[in-house]
Design a protein around this motif. Structure first.
Motif, PDB file in Angstrom:
ATOM      1  N   TYR A  99      13.640   7.442  -5.096  1.00 22.29           N
ATOM      2  CA  TYR A  99      12.754   6.841  -6.093  1.00 22.29           C
ATOM      3  C   TYR A  99      11.646   7.840  -6.427  1.00 22.29           C
ATOM      4  O   TYR A  99      11.073   8.453  -5.528  1.00 22.29           O
ATOM      5  CB  TYR A  99      12.138   5.543  -5.555  1.00 22.29           C
ATOM      6  CG  TYR A  99      13.165   4.516  -5.166  1.00 22.29           C
ATOM      7  CD1 TYR A  99      13.639   3.595  -6.104  1.00 22.29           C
ATOM      8  CD2 TYR A  99      13.672   4.468  -3.870  1.00 22.29           C
ATOM      9  CE1 TYR A  99      14.595   2.652  -5.753  1.00 22.29           C
ATOM     10  CE2 TYR A  99      14.626   3.526  -3.517  1.00 22.29           C
ATOM     11  CZ  TYR A  99      15.088   2.629  -4.459  1.00 22.29           C
ATOM     12  OH  TYR A  99      16.041   1.709  -4.106  1.00 22.29           O
ATOM     13  N   ILE A 100      11.373   7.993  -7.716  1.00 19.68           N
ATOM     14  CA  ILE A 100      10.316   8.888  -8.169  1.00 19.68           C
ATOM     15  C   ILE A 100       9.495   8.180  -9.228  1.00 19.68           C
ATOM     16  O   ILE A 100      10.034   7.724 -10.246  1.00 19.68           O
ATOM     17  CB  ILE A 100      10.892  10.210  -8.741  1.00 19.68           C
ATOM     18  CG1 ILE A 100      11.631  11.004  -7.665  1.00 19.68           C
ATOM     19  CG2 ILE A 100       9.772  11.060  -9.334  1.00 19.68           C
ATOM     20  CD1 ILE A 100      12.252  12.288  -8.169  1.00 19.68           C
ATOM     21  N   GLU A 101       8.196   8.064  -8.959  1.00 22.16           N
ATOM     22  CA  GLU A 101       7.259   7.439  -9.906  1.00 22.16           C
ATOM     23  C   GLU A 101       7.765   6.082 -10.395  1.00 22.16           C
ATOM     24  O   GLU A 101       7.716   5.768 -11.585  1.00 22.16           O
ATOM     25  CB  GLU A 101       6.993   8.372 -11.089  1.00 22.16           C
ATOM     26  CG  GLU A 101       6.276   9.651 -10.715  1.00 22.16           C
ATOM     27  CD  GLU A 101       4.907   9.391 -10.090  1.00 22.16           C
ATOM     28  OE1 GLU A 101       4.237   8.446 -10.533  1.00 22.16           O
ATOM     29  OE2 GLU A 101       4.536  10.115  -9.144  1.00 22.16           O
ATOM     30  N   GLY A 102       8.240   5.280  -9.472  1.00 25.68           N
ATOM     31  CA  GLY A 102       8.647   3.917  -9.806  1.00 25.68           C
ATOM     32  C   GLY A 102      10.032   3.786 -10.417  1.00 25.68           C
ATOM     33  O   GLY A 102      10.430   2.684 -10.801  1.00 25.68           O
ATOM     34  N   LYS A 115       8.401   5.594   1.480  1.00 24.91           N
ATOM     35  CA  LYS A 115       7.944   4.207   1.396  1.00 24.91           C
ATOM     36  C   LYS A 115       6.993   4.018   0.214  1.00 24.91           C
ATOM     37  O   LYS A 115       7.072   3.020  -0.510  1.00 24.91           O
ATOM     38  CB  LYS A 115       7.256   3.816   2.708  1.00 24.91           C
ATOM     39  CG  LYS A 115       6.748   2.380   2.722  1.00 24.91           C
ATOM     40  CD  LYS A 115       6.093   2.052   4.060  1.00 24.91           C
ATOM     41  CE  LYS A 115       5.547   0.636   4.067  1.00 24.91           C
ATOM     42  NZ  LYS A 115       4.898   0.282   5.359  1.00 24.91           N
ATOM     43  N   LYS A 116       6.094   4.974   0.002  1.00 22.32           N
ATOM     44  CA  LYS A 116       5.156   4.890  -1.122  1.00 22.32           C
ATOM     45  C   LYS A 116       5.909   4.843  -2.451  1.00 22.32           C
ATOM     46  O   LYS A 116       5.576   4.065  -3.352  1.00 22.32           O
ATOM     47  CB  LYS A 116       4.208   6.086  -1.095  1.00 22.32           C
ATOM     48  CG  LYS A 116       3.180   6.048   0.030  1.00 22.32           C
ATOM     49  CD  LYS A 116       2.310   7.289   0.023  1.00 22.32           C
ATOM     50  CE  LYS A 116       1.303   7.258   1.168  1.00 22.32           C
ATOM     51  NZ  LYS A 116       0.476   8.503   1.210  1.00 22.32           N
ATOM     52  N   GLU A 117       6.940   5.690  -2.587  1.00 21.80           N
ATOM     53  CA  GLU A 117       7.724   5.721  -3.817  1.00 21.80           C
ATOM     54  C   GLU A 117       8.502   4.409  -3.996  1.00 21.80           C
ATOM     55  O   GLU A 117       8.625   3.885  -5.105  1.00 21.80           O
ATOM     56  CB  GLU A 117       8.703   6.904  -3.799  1.00 21.80           C
ATOM     57  CG  GLU A 117       8.030   8.265  -3.892  1.00 21.80           C
ATOM     58  CD  GLU A 117       7.327   8.489  -5.221  1.00 21.80           C
ATOM     59  OE1 GLU A 117       7.632   7.772  -6.205  1.00 21.80           O
ATOM     60  OE2 GLU A 117       6.460   9.382  -5.283  1.00 21.80           O
ATOM     61  N   LEU A 118       9.036   3.874  -2.891  1.00 20.83           N
ATOM     62  CA  LEU A 118       9.787   2.623  -2.960  1.00 20.83           C
ATOM     63  C   LEU A 118       8.883   1.465  -3.374  1.00 20.83           C
ATOM     64  O   LEU A 118       9.274   0.611  -4.182  1.00 20.83           O
ATOM     65  CB  LEU A 118      10.436   2.335  -1.604  1.00 20.83           C
ATOM     66  CG  LEU A 118      11.268   1.046  -1.494  1.00 20.83           C
ATOM     67  CD1 LEU A 118      12.415   1.058  -2.503  1.00 20.83           C
ATOM     68  CD2 LEU A 118      11.803   0.866  -0.086  1.00 20.83           C
ATOM     69  N   LEU A 119       7.658   1.450  -2.851  1.00 15.05           N
ATOM     70  CA  LEU A 119       6.723   0.384  -3.203  1.00 15.05           C
ATOM     71  C   LEU A 119       6.354   0.424  -4.687  1.00 15.05           C
ATOM     72  O   LEU A 119       6.158  -0.621  -5.318  1.00 15.05           O
ATOM     73  CB  LEU A 119       5.467   0.486  -2.333  1.00 15.05           C
ATOM     74  CG  LEU A 119       5.639   0.032  -0.882  1.00 15.05           C
ATOM     75  CD1 LEU A 119       4.394   0.334  -0.061  1.00 15.05           C
ATOM     76  CD2 LEU A 119       5.958  -1.459  -0.825  1.00 15.05           C
ATOM     77  N   LYS A 120       6.287   1.637  -5.247  1.00 19.37           N
ATOM     78  CA  LYS A 120       6.041   1.763  -6.687  1.00 19.37           C
ATOM     79  C   LYS A 120       7.188   1.133  -7.477  1.00 19.37           C
ATOM     80  O   LYS A 120       6.981   0.462  -8.493  1.00 19.37           O
ATOM     81  CB  LYS A 120       5.896   3.236  -7.074  1.00 19.37           C
ATOM     82  CG  LYS A 120       4.619   3.902  -6.606  1.00 19.37           C
ATOM     83  CD  LYS A 120       4.611   5.370  -7.049  1.00 19.37           C
ATOM     84  CE  LYS A 120       3.411   6.106  -6.481  1.00 19.37           C
ATOM     85  NZ  LYS A 120       3.424   7.552  -6.850  1.00 19.37           N
ATOM     86  N   PHE A 161       9.251  -1.301  -6.405  1.00 20.58           N
ATOM     87  CA  PHE A 161       9.177  -2.757  -6.255  1.00 20.58           C
ATOM     88  C   PHE A 161       8.064  -3.346  -7.112  1.00 20.58           C
ATOM     89  O   PHE A 161       8.219  -4.414  -7.708  1.00 20.58           O
ATOM     90  CB  PHE A 161       8.961  -3.130  -4.791  1.00 20.58           C
ATOM     91  CG  PHE A 161      10.220  -3.118  -3.964  1.00 20.58           C
ATOM     92  CD1 PHE A 161      11.327  -3.850  -4.355  1.00 20.58           C
ATOM     93  CD2 PHE A 161      10.293  -2.372  -2.801  1.00 20.58           C
ATOM     94  CE1 PHE A 161      12.493  -3.846  -3.599  1.00 20.58           C
ATOM     95  CE2 PHE A 161      11.449  -2.360  -2.038  1.00 20.58           C
ATOM     96  CZ  PHE A 161      12.556  -3.095  -2.443  1.00 20.58           C
ATOM     97  N   GLU A 162       6.940  -2.642  -7.155  1.00 21.16           N
ATOM     98  CA  GLU A 162       5.816  -3.120  -7.960  1.00 21.16           C
ATOM     99  C   GLU A 162       6.209  -3.238  -9.424  1.00 21.16           C
ATOM    100  O   GLU A 162       5.860  -4.199 -10.112  1.00 21.16           O
ATOM    101  CB  GLU A 162       4.627  -2.165  -7.816  1.00 21.16           C
ATOM    102  CG  GLU A 162       3.365  -2.630  -8.531  1.00 21.16           C
ATOM    103  CD  GLU A 162       2.208  -1.665  -8.345  1.00 21.16           C
ATOM    104  OE1 GLU A 162       1.156  -1.877  -8.968  1.00 21.16           O
ATOM    105  OE2 GLU A 162       2.358  -0.687  -7.577  1.00 21.16           O
ATOM    106  N   GLY A 163       7.000  -2.266  -9.894  1.00 21.67           N
ATOM    107  CA  GLY A 163       7.470  -2.306 -11.279  1.00 21.67           C
ATOM    108  C   GLY A 163       8.424  -3.447 -11.542  1.00 21.67           C
ATOM    109  O   GLY A 163       8.613  -3.873 -12.693  1.00 21.67           O
ATOM    110  N   LYS A 164       9.047  -3.966 -10.487  1.00 24.08           N
ATOM    111  CA  LYS A 164       9.965  -5.103 -10.609  1.00 24.08           C
ATOM    112  C   LYS A 164       9.258  -6.432 -10.338  1.00 24.08           C
ATOM    113  O   LYS A 164       9.903  -7.490 -10.329  1.00 24.08           O
ATOM    114  CB  LYS A 164      11.135  -4.948  -9.625  1.00 24.08           C
ATOM    115  CG  LYS A 164      11.979  -3.708  -9.856  1.00 24.08           C
ATOM    116  CD  LYS A 164      12.700  -3.750 -11.196  1.00 24.08           C
ATOM    117  CE  LYS A 164      13.563  -2.524 -11.396  1.00 24.08           C
ATOM    118  NZ  LYS A 164      14.250  -2.529 -12.710  1.00 24.08           N
ATOM    119  N   GLY A 165       7.940  -6.378 -10.100  1.00 22.02           N
ATOM    120  CA  GLY A 165       7.183  -7.601  -9.869  1.00 22.02           C
ATOM    121  C   GLY A 165       7.337  -8.172  -8.479  1.00 22.02           C
ATOM    122  O   GLY A 165       7.056  -9.357  -8.250  1.00 22.02           O
ATOM    123  N   ILE A 166       7.783  -7.349  -7.512  1.00 25.19           N
ATOM    124  CA  ILE A 166       7.987  -7.804  -6.134  1.00 25.19           C
ATOM    125  C   ILE A 166       6.796  -7.376  -5.288  1.00 25.19           C
ATOM    126  O   ILE A 166       6.482  -6.194  -5.208  1.00 25.19           O
ATOM    127  CB  ILE A 166       9.298  -7.232  -5.560  1.00 25.19           C
ATOM    128  CG1 ILE A 166      10.483  -7.703  -6.396  1.00 25.19           C
ATOM    129  CG2 ILE A 166       9.469  -7.643  -4.106  1.00 25.19           C
ATOM    130  CD1 ILE A 166      11.795  -7.060  -6.012  1.00 25.19           C
TER     131      ILE A 166
END
Length: 242
Positions: free
Chosen positions: A156-159, A57-62, A64-69
């Motif tokens: 997902y790794i590091e966003g 989940k932490k990796e997935l959130l990174k 999404f954050e990179g996609k502006g979500i």
């Protein structure tokens, strides 16, 4: 000296052995299998799985954050799925967001739907009606025609999304699917002008779309049929293999 990954594998093998699960056996309906049910009722196993999920989940959130979500903002997605379980997972992560998904068709849901989820089906929706249910009897040809050459995300790794690209699967994309998709885009432009200038809605051409969908399954173009039977279809997310 064991690597961390080796230790994790051994740990799961012990779980499988204890609950009499053959790791090489294909279990068609795992949620109905008594041994699998017992495994997922074990507190120690659940703790292990939850730790793995938390890291994922932490990796997935990174990503999404990179996609502006961000949580709290409305999310809209279009997906070639048939129940929207990916959308469900996104809705469970972003619990303060309204998550809307649009689909060609929706099969009957297997899980309780998140309160912040909305799903719209252009074709059949077996959760509200059995109309056109036969279109969902065989969905792999439609999935093939919606393929991309960019593979499937496996983690997902590091966003960044790490993808598995299968050369055999892509052979049929470049042989047939890409040309079908180009035709869809060209046809969409024609319909767009009609919708824009004649005040038509998507519901006005729904029956024609349903007929086209049915024709792909019942009387496919010979090139589509040949490509389908040669396809190395990625079903790892579904039945766990190609």
């Amino acid at each position: 000296m064991f690597k961390t990954l080796d230790i994790e594998i051994i740990k799961y093998e012990i779980f499988f052995f204890f609950f009499k699960i053959n790791i090489n056996e294909q279990i068609l309906y795992p949620w109905l299998n008594e041994n699998v049910i017992n495994l997922f009722s074990d507190d120690e196993f659940i703790l292990e799985i939850n730790n793995v999920l938390l890291n994922k989940k932490k990796e997935l959130l990174k990503y999404f954050e990179g996609k502006g979500i961000k949580d709290g903002e409305d999310i809209f997605l279009a997906e070639i799925g048939w129940r929207g379980t990916i959308q469900d997972n996104i809705a469970n992560i972003f619990q303060n967001s309204r998550v809307c998904g649009v689909y060609l068709g929706l099969n009957k849901f297997l899980n309780v739907q998140p309160a912040n989820c909305e799903k719209i089906s252009y074709g059949p929706n077996l959760n509200t009606s059995n109309d056109y249910s036969e279109l969902l009897d065989i969905v792999a040809p439609i999935e093939m025609l919606c393929n991309s050459p960019f593979g499937s995300t496996i983690k997902y790794i590091e966003g960044k999304a790490i993808r598995h690209i299968d050369k055999e699967e892509n052979k049929q994309f470049f042989r047939v699917t890409q040309y079908f998709q180009e035709g869809v885009i060209e046809g969409s432009n024609v319909y767009f002008n009609s919708l824009k200038n004649r005040a038509l809605s998507s519901s006005n051409i729904k029956m024609k779309a349903i007929a086209s969908w049915n024709n792909i399954l019942e009387n496919p173009n010979i090139h589509i049929a040949k490509s389908y039977f040669k396809l190395n279809h990625n079903e790892q997310f579904g039945v766990g293999k190609f």
